[in-house]
Motif scaffolding. Structure first.
Motif, mmCIF file in Angstrom:
data_model
loop_
_atom_site.group_PDB
_atom_site.id
_atom_site.type_symbol
_atom_site.label_atom_id
_atom_site.label_comp_id
_atom_site.label_asym_id
_atom_site.label_seq_id
_atom_site.Cartn_x
_atom_site.Cartn_y
_atom_site.Cartn_z
ATOM 1 N N SER A 162 0.857 -1.184 0.000
ATOM 2 C CA SER A 162 0.000 0.000 0.000
ATOM 3 C C SER A 162 0.896 1.238 0.000
ATOM 4 O O SER A 162 2.100 1.150 0.288
ATOM 5 N N ASN A 164 1.171 3.583 2.162
ATOM 6 C CA ASN A 164 1.788 3.781 3.463
ATOM 7 C C ASN A 164 2.886 2.757 3.719
ATOM 8 O O ASN A 164 3.910 3.076 4.335
ATOM 9 N N GLN A 165 2.707 1.532 3.244
ATOM 10 C CA GLN A 165 3.751 0.522 3.403
ATOM 11 C C GLN A 165 5.002 0.891 2.609
ATOM 12 O O GLN A 165 6.124 0.693 3.068
ATOM 13 N N SER A 297 -2.158 -2.993 11.979
ATOM 14 C CA SER A 297 -2.402 -2.760 10.551
ATOM 15 C C SER A 297 -3.470 -3.706 10.019
ATOM 16 O O SER A 297 -4.244 -3.347 9.125
ATOM 17 N N ASN A 301 -7.187 -2.216 8.556
ATOM 18 C CA ASN A 301 -7.419 -2.371 7.125
ATOM 19 C C ASN A 301 -8.534 -3.360 6.785
ATOM 20 O O ASN A 301 -8.664 -3.776 5.636
ATOM 21 N N ARG A 323 -2.603 -4.421 0.102
ATOM 22 C CA ARG A 323 -1.388 -4.208 0.877
ATOM 23 C C ARG A 323 -0.705 -5.547 1.095
ATOM 24 O O ARG A 323 -1.308 -6.601 0.937
ATOM 25 N N ASP A 356 -4.915 2.051 6.227
ATOM 26 C CA ASP A 356 -3.532 2.303 5.797
ATOM 27 C C ASP A 356 -2.869 3.387 6.646
ATOM 28 O O ASP A 356 -1.956 4.068 6.202
#
Length: 439
Positions: A162, A164-165, A297, A301, A323, A356
């Motif tokens: 994702s 953010n990842q 997380s 999500n 993600r 996220d």
């Protein structure tokens, strides 16, 4: 442009500044002589210059990158020529080699490439000859360009992440490079020496000893740099020396695993009104994690597609869903009981505010828990609820395979069949379910 020590902040009119003299090699490009850049940090707010040192290091790295770009005015064009030659070489089914690299390699490869040009009637095509015989020089890669090159090589690994990842994947590498540049300058990676790597290690040693920073943080920096250099070297066959090999700092201590007691969670965290400082989504995510052991997380999500409240056994599914999961064993189905079931009934479509954004959730909840004195020690955090969940399963003597399936851990034996059923997991979770808060 080597610097033996990191730049230090200087006071000027109540503000911390970066002060650097323009290196002689770039004096013709930058005629300022002495460069002063404000950190924006007031001396009164940072009397010991702790924040200012980090700001100066970052500004210094940016300034050195700027000087290098001035000196390498033609580098962008050279890089484009090289990339075009590399792509053309691939169209011939070849890995690109410069003519110097071909000359240093086996004669058979040189002859085979010449024969390939003749067989394809491409001997008079300058672009084809340059691609096959290495006519474009390999552009020098500096530390400031290392992350971009590494990311291009690793792009297939980022596809499942994702946004953010990807940000979390990129930022520590970016910081590590900025730290290294602050110590040794924006050097070409091919010109880095063991002395450079040792200087970086010594810089971290001083920060650990004098600044109380964590040894693990230092080793992460060294590890990120080492891996990026290793991958770029392997991909482009640069024959770099492993200058960071065996340079990690010793003495690192594994973080202590902290778990709340079952009684503390039930009587303190789940007490009526205990989490009133949180918004509804954050508060109900705490309830969900307490009775499912989900990672932050994973909980944040969940979506309508992975929440199943109308089933015989209400449950949630942990799936990639845009993600990457932490491990291959993370995908799992978890029955909803106690606090978790009550929370999910209020959020059948998930928690869009924190989708996220698990880091934001963690920061907020930990801040509120700290203010309300709901963190028994400095080692406790929101994540401790996951450890508590595992401890509670152990206390009721749940089979290890059931515990592994609920936690998303690897089972010690080879996996056969579908694993514990929802019904089996539900039976064990009912034994440890918390009583939901009233109201």
């Amino acid at each position: 442009m080597r610097r033996s020590t990191a730049p230090r902040p200087h006071k000027r009119d109540g503000i911390w500044y970066l002060v650097r003299r323009v290196p002689k090699e770039f004096a013709s490009f930058d005629r300022r002589g002495l460069v002063r850049i404000s950190t924006g940090v007031a001396v009164a707010d940072d009397p010991r210059g702790v924040r200012a040192r980090d700001a100066v290091r970052s500004l210094g790295a940016e300034l050195e990158t700027y000087w290098r770009k001035l000196g390498d005015g033609q580098s962008a064009e050279a890089a484009l020529r090289f990339e075009a030659a590399r792509k053309r070489a691939r169209s011939f089914g070849l890995a690109y080699r410069t003519n110097e690299e071909l000359a240093a390699g086996p004669l058979d490869e040189l002859i085979a490439r010449m024969k390939l040009l003749l067989d394809r009637n491409a001997i008079d095509n300058a672009a084809d000859v340059a691609a096959v015989m290495g006519g474009a020089r390999r552009p020098a890669l500096r530390l400031s360009g290392l992350l971009k090159e590494f990311e291009a090589i690793e792009q297939q690994n980022l596809l499942a992440m994702s946004p953010n990842q990807i940000k979390k994947w990129r930022n520590p590498k970016k910081r590590a490079i900025a730290n290294l540049i602050g110590v040794i300058g924006d050097k070409e990676i091919a010109r880095m020496t063991r002395e450079d790597a040792v200087a970086f290690r010594e810089w971290w040693q001083k920060r650990v000893v004098g600044g109380g920073l964590d040894i693990g943080t230092a080793n992460k920096d060294i590890g990120h740099i080492s891996k990026m250099l290793r991958v770029v070297d392997l991909t482009h066959q640069l024959k770099l020396e492993p200058v960071f090999h065996h340079l990690r700092l010793s003495g690192a201590v594994a973080a202590q695993r902290a778990a709340f007691s079952e009684q503390f969670v039930q009587e303190k965290i789940l007490a009526e009104g205990a989490l009133d400082g949180l918004n509804d989504e954050a508060r109900h995510l705490v309830y969900l994690i307490a009775d499912t052991g989900l990672r932050l997380s994973e909980a944040a999500n969940l979506t309508a597609e992975t929440i199943h409240l109308d089933q015989e056994i209400p449950h949630v599914q942990v799936r990639p869903n845009g993600r990457r999961l932490k491990t291959d064993h993370s995908a799992r189905d978890i029955p909803l009981v106690g606090c978790a079931l009550d929370a999910m009934k209020l959020h059948p479509n998930g928690f869009p505010r924190y989708r996220d954004k698990a880091a934001s959730l963690s920061a907020l909840v930990n801040k509120v828990l700290g203010k309300k004195k709901l963190l028994p020690t400095s080692e406790h955090s929101l994540y401790s609820l996951r450890h508590t969940f595992e401890d509670r399963l152990t206390a009721v003597e749940a089979p290890e395979k059931v515990t592994a399936s609920l936690m998303g851990h690897k089972w010690i034996r080879p996996k056969y069949g579908a694993g514990p059923s929802l019904m089996q997991k539900h039976e064990w979770l009912q034994k440890i379910a918390f009583k939901p808060p009233k109201g």
